[in-house]
Design a protein around this motif. Structure first.
Motif, PDB file in Angstrom:
ATOM      1  N   GLN A   1      60.906  -7.800  15.739  1.00 51.97           N
ATOM      2  CA  GLN A   1      60.846  -8.415  14.422  1.00 51.97           C
ATOM      3  C   GLN A   1      61.256  -9.887  14.442  1.00 51.97           C
ATOM      4  OE1 GLN A   1      63.502  -5.228  12.875  1.00 51.97           O
ATOM      5  NE2 GLN A   1      62.096  -5.298  11.146  1.00 51.97           N
ATOM      6  N   LEU A   2      61.459 -10.441  15.626  1.00 53.31           N
ATOM      7  CA  LEU A   2      61.984 -11.794  15.732  1.00 53.31           C
ATOM      8  C   LEU A   2      61.149 -12.607  16.709  1.00 53.31           C
ATOM      9  CD1 LEU A   2      64.374 -13.744  15.091  1.00 53.31           C
ATOM     10  CD2 LEU A   2      65.514 -12.803  17.083  1.00 53.31           C
ATOM     11  N   ALA A   3      60.719 -13.748  16.259  1.00 50.44           N
ATOM     12  CA  ALA A   3      60.062 -14.729  17.132  1.00 50.44           C
ATOM     13  C   ALA A   3      60.947 -15.964  17.107  1.00 50.44           C
ATOM     14  CB  ALA A   3      58.668 -15.059  16.633  1.00 50.44           C
ATOM     15  N   GLU A   4      61.264 -16.493  18.270  1.00 50.76           N
ATOM     16  CA  GLU A   4      62.192 -17.616  18.342  1.00 50.76           C
ATOM     17  C   GLU A   4      61.549 -18.831  18.988  1.00 50.76           C
ATOM     18  OE1 GLU A   4      66.461 -16.262  19.339  1.00 50.76           O
ATOM     19  OE2 GLU A   4      65.147 -14.817  20.348  1.00 50.76           O
ATOM     20  N   LEU A   5      61.882 -19.972  18.472  1.00 51.42           N
ATOM     21  CA  LEU A   5      61.553 -21.248  19.094  1.00 51.42           C
ATOM     22  C   LEU A   5      62.881 -21.953  19.334  1.00 51.42           C
ATOM     23  CD1 LEU A   5      58.573 -22.495  16.932  1.00 51.42           C
ATOM     24  CD2 LEU A   5      58.494 -21.600  19.243  1.00 51.42           C
ATOM     25  N   ARG A   6      63.186 -22.202  20.586  1.00 53.12           N
ATOM     26  CA  ARG A   6      64.436 -22.865  20.959  1.00 53.12           C
ATOM     27  C   ARG A   6      64.134 -24.299  21.368  1.00 53.12           C
ATOM     28  NH1 ARG A   6      69.154 -19.859  20.142  1.00 53.12           N
ATOM     29  NH2 ARG A   6      68.568 -17.680  20.080  1.00 53.12           N
ATOM     30  N   ALA A   7      65.173 -25.068  21.625  1.00 55.09           N
ATOM     31  CA  ALA A   7      65.022 -26.475  21.995  1.00 55.09           C
ATOM     32  C   ALA A   7      64.091 -26.639  23.204  1.00 55.09           C
ATOM     33  CB  ALA A   7      66.383 -27.106  22.278  1.00 55.09           C
TER      34      ALA A   7
ATOM     35  N   PRO B   1      56.223  -6.029   2.142  1.00 56.85           N
ATOM     36  CA  PRO B   1      54.984  -6.336   2.860  1.00 56.85           C
ATOM     37  C   PRO B   1      54.423  -7.690   2.415  1.00 56.85           C
ATOM     38  CG  PRO B   1      54.927  -4.121   1.963  1.00 56.85           C
ATOM     39  CD  PRO B   1      56.146  -4.779   1.397  1.00 56.85           C
ATOM     40  N   GLY B   2      53.973  -8.455   3.377  1.00 60.01           N
ATOM     41  CA  GLY B   2      53.373  -9.747   3.062  1.00 60.01           C
ATOM     42  C   GLY B   2      54.350 -10.904   3.053  1.00 60.01           C
ATOM     43  N   LEU B   3      55.647 -10.622   3.127  1.00 56.70           N
ATOM     44  CA  LEU B   3      56.653 -11.691   3.134  1.00 56.70           C
ATOM     45  C   LEU B   3      57.151 -11.917   4.556  1.00 56.70           C
ATOM     46  CD1 LEU B   3      58.486 -13.736   1.699  1.00 56.70           C
ATOM     47  CD2 LEU B   3      60.136 -11.889   1.372  1.00 56.70           C
ATOM     48  N   ARG B   4      57.122 -13.160   4.981  1.00 58.09           N
ATOM     49  CA  ARG B   4      57.661 -13.559   6.281  1.00 58.09           C
ATOM     50  C   ARG B   4      58.770 -14.559   6.027  1.00 58.09           C
ATOM     51  NH1 ARG B   4      55.472  -9.610   7.211  1.00 58.09           N
ATOM     52  NH2 ARG B   4      53.610  -9.276   8.421  1.00 58.09           N
ATOM     53  N   LEU B   5      59.758 -14.571   6.909  1.00 60.41           N
ATOM     54  CA  LEU B   5      60.903 -15.452   6.772  1.00 60.41           C
ATOM     55  C   LEU B   5      60.975 -16.363   7.985  1.00 60.41           C
ATOM     56  CD1 LEU B   5      63.619 -16.220   5.385  1.00 60.41           C
ATOM     57  CD2 LEU B   5      64.674 -14.420   6.753  1.00 60.41           C
ATOM     58  N   ALA B   6      61.097 -17.658   7.739  1.00 54.92           N
ATOM     59  CA  ALA B   6      61.305 -18.640   8.806  1.00 54.92           C
ATOM     60  C   ALA B   6      62.665 -19.272   8.559  1.00 54.92           C
ATOM     61  CB  ALA B   6      60.213 -19.701   8.789  1.00 54.92           C
ATOM     62  N   LEU B   7      63.510 -19.198   9.559  1.00 54.96           N
ATOM     63  CA  LEU B   7      64.870 -19.702   9.447  1.00 54.96           C
ATOM     64  C   LEU B   7      65.037 -20.828  10.458  1.00 54.96           C
ATOM     65  CD1 LEU B   7      67.564 -18.943   8.023  1.00 54.96           C
ATOM     66  CD2 LEU B   7      68.091 -17.625  10.053  1.00 54.96           C
ATOM     67  N   ALA B   8      65.352 -22.028   9.978  1.00 58.53           N
ATOM     68  CA  ALA B   8      65.559 -23.183  10.851  1.00 58.53           C
ATOM     69  C   ALA B   8      67.056 -23.487  10.891  1.00 58.53           C
ATOM     70  CB  ALA B   8      64.788 -24.392  10.345  1.00 58.53           C
ATOM     71  N   SER B   9      67.600 -23.514  12.113  1.00 58.34           N
ATOM     72  CA  SER B   9      69.038 -23.703  12.255  1.00 58.34           C
ATOM     73  C   SER B   9      69.340 -24.347  13.605  1.00 58.34           C
ATOM     74  CB  SER B   9      69.739 -22.341  12.168  1.00 58.34           C
ATOM     75  OG  SER B   9      71.127 -22.477  12.296  1.00 58.34           O
ATOM     76  N   ARG B  10      70.418 -25.096  13.668  1.00 59.59           N
ATOM     77  CA  ARG B  10      70.836 -25.710  14.932  1.00 59.59           C
ATOM     78  C   ARG B  10      71.700 -24.768  15.763  1.00 59.59           C
ATOM     79  NH1 ARG B  10      71.597 -32.071  14.051  1.00 59.59           N
ATOM     80  NH2 ARG B  10      69.815 -32.339  12.685  1.00 59.59           N
TER      81      ARG B  10
END
Length: 67
Positions: free
Chosen positions: A56-62, A32-41
């Motif tokens: 459980q997933l939020a995405e930002l695409r090009a 609890p309280g930990l969030r993960l941000a993964l940046a990848s091409r």
């Protein structure tokens, strides 16, 4: 409760299966309280459809980043 954001940048450079396995375990057992941000091409070799389906997933695409 404290909140913490763990950011992993340039994840597309990782090619060790052990690292992917460890990250998969972390994602499935995030405290609890930990969030993960993964940046990848490219998409990481994780169970993304399962994370999407579970909300459980939020995405930002090009396309999301274009002006």
């Amino acid at each position: 409760m404290a909140r913490l954001l763990l950011v992993l940048d340039d994840y597309h450079l990782i090619d060790a299966r052990q690292v992917h396995g460890a990250l998969e375990f972390l994602v499935e057992h995030l405290p609890p309280g930990l969030r993960l941000a993964l940046a990848s091409r490219s998409d990481p070799p994780l169970r993304l459809p399962r994370l999407r389906a579970g909300g459980q997933l939020a995405e930002l695409r090009a396309d999301d980043l274009r002006f």
